[in-house]
Design a protein around this motif. Sequence first.
Motif, PDB file in Angstrom:
ATOM      1  N   VAL A   6      24.243   9.266   8.530  1.00 50.68           N
ATOM      2  CA  VAL A   6      24.029  10.660   8.168  1.00 50.68           C
ATOM      3  C   VAL A   6      23.709  10.759   6.680  1.00 50.68           C
ATOM      4  O   VAL A   6      22.800  11.489   6.275  1.00 50.68           O
ATOM      5  N   LYS A   7      24.400  10.012   5.860  1.00 50.93           N
ATOM      6  CA  LYS A   7      24.135  10.019   4.418  1.00 50.93           C
ATOM      7  C   LYS A   7      22.733   9.509   4.123  1.00 50.93           C
ATOM      8  O   LYS A   7      22.037  10.055   3.266  1.00 50.93           O
ATOM      9  N   LYS A   8      22.305   8.477   4.833  1.00 48.65           N
ATOM     10  CA  LYS A   8      20.949   7.955   4.628  1.00 48.65           C
ATOM     11  C   LYS A   8      19.900   8.987   5.022  1.00 48.65           C
ATOM     12  O   LYS A   8      18.917   9.177   4.322  1.00 48.65           O
ATOM     13  N   ILE A   9      20.123   9.657   6.139  1.00 46.03           N
ATOM     14  CA  ILE A   9      19.174  10.676   6.588  1.00 46.03           C
ATOM     15  C   ILE A   9      19.109  11.817   5.582  1.00 46.03           C
ATOM     16  O   ILE A   9      18.025  12.285   5.224  1.00 46.03           O
ATOM     17  N   ILE A  10      20.253  12.264   5.109  1.00 43.20           N
ATOM     18  CA  ILE A  10      20.277  13.328   4.099  1.00 43.20           C
ATOM     19  C   ILE A  10      19.562  12.861   2.831  1.00 43.20           C
ATOM     20  O   ILE A  10      18.783  13.615   2.247  1.00 43.20           O
ATOM     21  N   GLY A  11      19.793  11.633   2.429  1.00 41.32           N
ATOM     22  CA  GLY A  11      19.108  11.089   1.251  1.00 41.32           C
ATOM     23  C   GLY A  11      17.603  11.056   1.418  1.00 41.32           C
ATOM     24  O   GLY A  11      16.847  11.387   0.504  1.00 41.32           O
ATOM     25  N   ILE A  12      17.139  10.676   2.597  1.00 40.07           N
ATOM     26  CA  ILE A  12      15.694  10.634   2.874  1.00 40.07           C
ATOM     27  C   ILE A  12      15.107  12.042   2.847  1.00 40.07           C
ATOM     28  O   ILE A  12      14.043  12.268   2.260  1.00 40.07           O
ATOM     29  N   VAL A  13      15.804  12.998   3.453  1.00 42.69           N
ATOM     30  CA  VAL A  13      15.313  14.380   3.475  1.00 42.69           C
ATOM     31  C   VAL A  13      15.258  14.954   2.061  1.00 42.69           C
ATOM     32  O   VAL A  13      14.260  15.567   1.665  1.00 42.69           O
ATOM     33  N   VAL A  14      16.296  14.747   1.285  1.00 40.33           N
ATOM     34  CA  VAL A  14      16.317  15.240  -0.095  1.00 40.33           C
ATOM     35  C   VAL A  14      15.201  14.575  -0.900  1.00 40.33           C
ATOM     36  O   VAL A  14      14.480  15.241  -1.657  1.00 40.33           O
ATOM     37  N   GLY A  15      15.016  13.276  -0.724  1.00 39.61           N
ATOM     38  CA  GLY A  15      13.933  12.568  -1.426  1.00 39.61           C
ATOM     39  C   GLY A  15      12.567  13.117  -1.059  1.00 39.61           C
ATOM     40  O   GLY A  15      11.697  13.284  -1.915  1.00 39.61           O
ATOM     41  N   ALA A  16      12.352  13.426   0.223  1.00 36.97           N
ATOM     42  CA  ALA A  16      11.077  13.973   0.667  1.00 36.97           C
ATOM     43  C   ALA A  16      10.825  15.356   0.065  1.00 36.97           C
ATOM     44  O   ALA A  16       9.713  15.661  -0.371  1.00 36.97           O
ATOM     45  N   VAL A  17      11.865  16.186   0.024  1.00 35.69           N
ATOM     46  CA  VAL A  17      11.726  17.529  -0.553  1.00 35.69           C
ATOM     47  C   VAL A  17      11.395  17.438  -2.036  1.00 35.69           C
ATOM     48  O   VAL A  17      10.506  18.139  -2.537  1.00 35.69           O
ATOM     49  N   VAL A  18      12.070  16.559  -2.744  1.00 33.56           N
ATOM     50  CA  VAL A  18      11.790  16.373  -4.176  1.00 33.56           C
ATOM     51  C   VAL A  18      10.363  15.868  -4.376  1.00 33.56           C
ATOM     52  O   VAL A  18       9.639  16.357  -5.254  1.00 33.56           O
ATOM     53  N   ALA A  19       9.935  14.929  -3.562  1.00 33.22           N
ATOM     54  CA  ALA A  19       8.572  14.390  -3.687  1.00 33.22           C
ATOM     55  C   ALA A  19       7.536  15.484  -3.439  1.00 33.22           C
ATOM     56  O   ALA A  19       6.541  15.580  -4.167  1.00 33.22           O
ATOM     57  N   LEU A  20       7.753  16.315  -2.430  1.00 33.48           N
ATOM     58  CA  LEU A  20       6.820  17.418  -2.162  1.00 33.48           C
ATOM     59  C   LEU A  20       6.784  18.409  -3.312  1.00 33.48           C
ATOM     60  O   LEU A  20       5.711  18.916  -3.669  1.00 33.48           O
ATOM     61  N   ALA A  21       7.933  18.693  -3.890  1.00 33.76           N
ATOM     62  CA  ALA A  21       7.973  19.612  -5.031  1.00 33.76           C
ATOM     63  C   ALA A  21       7.194  19.049  -6.211  1.00 33.76           C
ATOM     64  O   ALA A  21       6.433  19.767  -6.867  1.00 33.76           O
ATOM     65  N   VAL A  22       7.366  17.756  -6.478  1.00 37.26           N
ATOM     66  CA  VAL A  22       6.653  17.126  -7.589  1.00 37.26           C
ATOM     67  C   VAL A  22       5.152  17.148  -7.335  1.00 37.26           C
ATOM     68  O   VAL A  22       4.359  17.466  -8.228  1.00 37.26           O
ATOM     69  N   VAL A  23       4.737  16.837  -6.121  1.00 37.87           N
ATOM     70  CA  VAL A  23       3.304  16.858  -5.783  1.00 37.87           C
ATOM     71  C   VAL A  23       2.752  18.273  -5.914  1.00 37.87           C
ATOM     72  O   VAL A  23       1.653  18.479  -6.442  1.00 37.87           O
ATOM     73  N   GLY A  24       3.506  19.275  -5.461  1.00 36.57           N
ATOM     74  CA  GLY A  24       3.059  20.662  -5.570  1.00 36.57           C
ATOM     75  C   GLY A  24       2.888  21.110  -7.005  1.00 36.57           C
ATOM     76  O   GLY A  24       1.887  21.731  -7.366  1.00 36.57           O
ATOM     77  N   ILE A  25       3.848  20.793  -7.845  1.00 37.87           N
ATOM     78  CA  ILE A  25       3.761  21.155  -9.266  1.00 37.87           C
ATOM     79  C   ILE A  25       2.594  20.436  -9.929  1.00 37.87           C
ATOM     80  O   ILE A  25       1.837  21.032 -10.701  1.00 37.87           O
ATOM     81  N   ALA A  26       2.414  19.154  -9.613  1.00 37.71           N
ATOM     82  CA  ALA A  26       1.294  18.394 -10.179  1.00 37.71           C
ATOM     83  C   ALA A  26      -0.039  18.997  -9.750  1.00 37.71           C
ATOM     84  O   ALA A  26      -0.975  19.105 -10.554  1.00 37.71           O
ATOM     85  N   ALA A  27      -0.148  19.429  -8.495  1.00 34.37           N
ATOM     86  CA  ALA A  27      -1.392  20.038  -8.012  1.00 34.37           C
ATOM     87  C   ALA A  27      -1.687  21.334  -8.760  1.00 34.37           C
ATOM     88  O   ALA A  27      -2.829  21.578  -9.159  1.00 34.37           O
ATOM     89  N   VAL A  28      -0.669  22.152  -8.967  1.00 32.98           N
ATOM     90  CA  VAL A  28      -0.863  23.403  -9.709  1.00 32.98           C
ATOM     91  C   VAL A  28      -1.336  23.093 -11.129  1.00 32.98           C
ATOM     92  O   VAL A  28      -2.260  23.724 -11.650  1.00 32.98           O
ATOM     93  N   MET A  29      -0.718  22.116 -11.757  1.00 34.32           N
ATOM     94  CA  MET A  29      -1.066  21.775 -13.136  1.00 34.32           C
ATOM     95  C   MET A  29      -2.495  21.228 -13.234  1.00 34.32           C
ATOM     96  O   MET A  29      -3.207  21.506 -14.191  1.00 34.32           O
ATOM     97  N   LEU A  30      -2.921  20.462 -12.252  1.00 37.66           N
ATOM     98  CA  LEU A  30      -4.253  19.856 -12.290  1.00 37.66           C
ATOM     99  C   LEU A  30      -5.362  20.817 -11.894  1.00 37.66           C
ATOM    100  O   LEU A  30      -6.479  20.720 -12.397  1.00 37.66           O
ATOM    101  N   LEU A  31      -5.081  21.750 -10.992  1.00 41.12           N
ATOM    102  CA  LEU A  31      -6.118  22.633 -10.468  1.00 41.12           C
ATOM    103  C   LEU A  31      -6.292  23.919 -11.256  1.00 41.12           C
ATOM    104  O   LEU A  31      -7.291  24.607 -11.086  1.00 41.12           O
ATOM    105  N   ARG A  32      -5.356  24.238 -12.123  1.00 44.08           N
ATOM    106  CA  ARG A  32      -5.459  25.501 -12.848  1.00 44.08           C
ATOM    107  C   ARG A  32      -6.494  25.406 -13.973  1.00 44.08           C
ATOM    108  O   ARG A  32      -6.819  24.333 -14.453  1.00 44.08           O
TER     109      ARG A  32
END
Length: 99
Positions: A6-32
């Motif tokens: 369960v801890k591993k699954i939670i860690g993977i989910v949290v890591g995925a959410v953080v990665a998506l947030a970073v990609v989203g912010i980077a896209a906004v910064m590059l496309l503006r």
Amino acid sequence: MKNMSVKKIIGIVVGAVVALAVVGIAAVMLLRVDAAEARQIALETSGGGEVLSQEISNEGLRNEYSYVITNGDTWYEIEISGFGTVTELESGTGQYLDH
């Protein structure tokens, strides 16, 4: 053993959410667009002319740009999104009166 899974699954989910947030912010910064690019888009939209006023407003991670441009006897109020899209365009003839 079950708690570890369960801890591993939670860690993977949290890591995925953080990665998506970073990609989203980077896209906004590059496309503006910056103020110089927005000004150029406004001038192209009006066919050239003289910029009477410009305003930049911040909306989160991006800006929104507003310009008043005169070109000959025609005036233009142009709003441009932080991604370079003309979102509003108003024009008229004669002397520009602040609306």
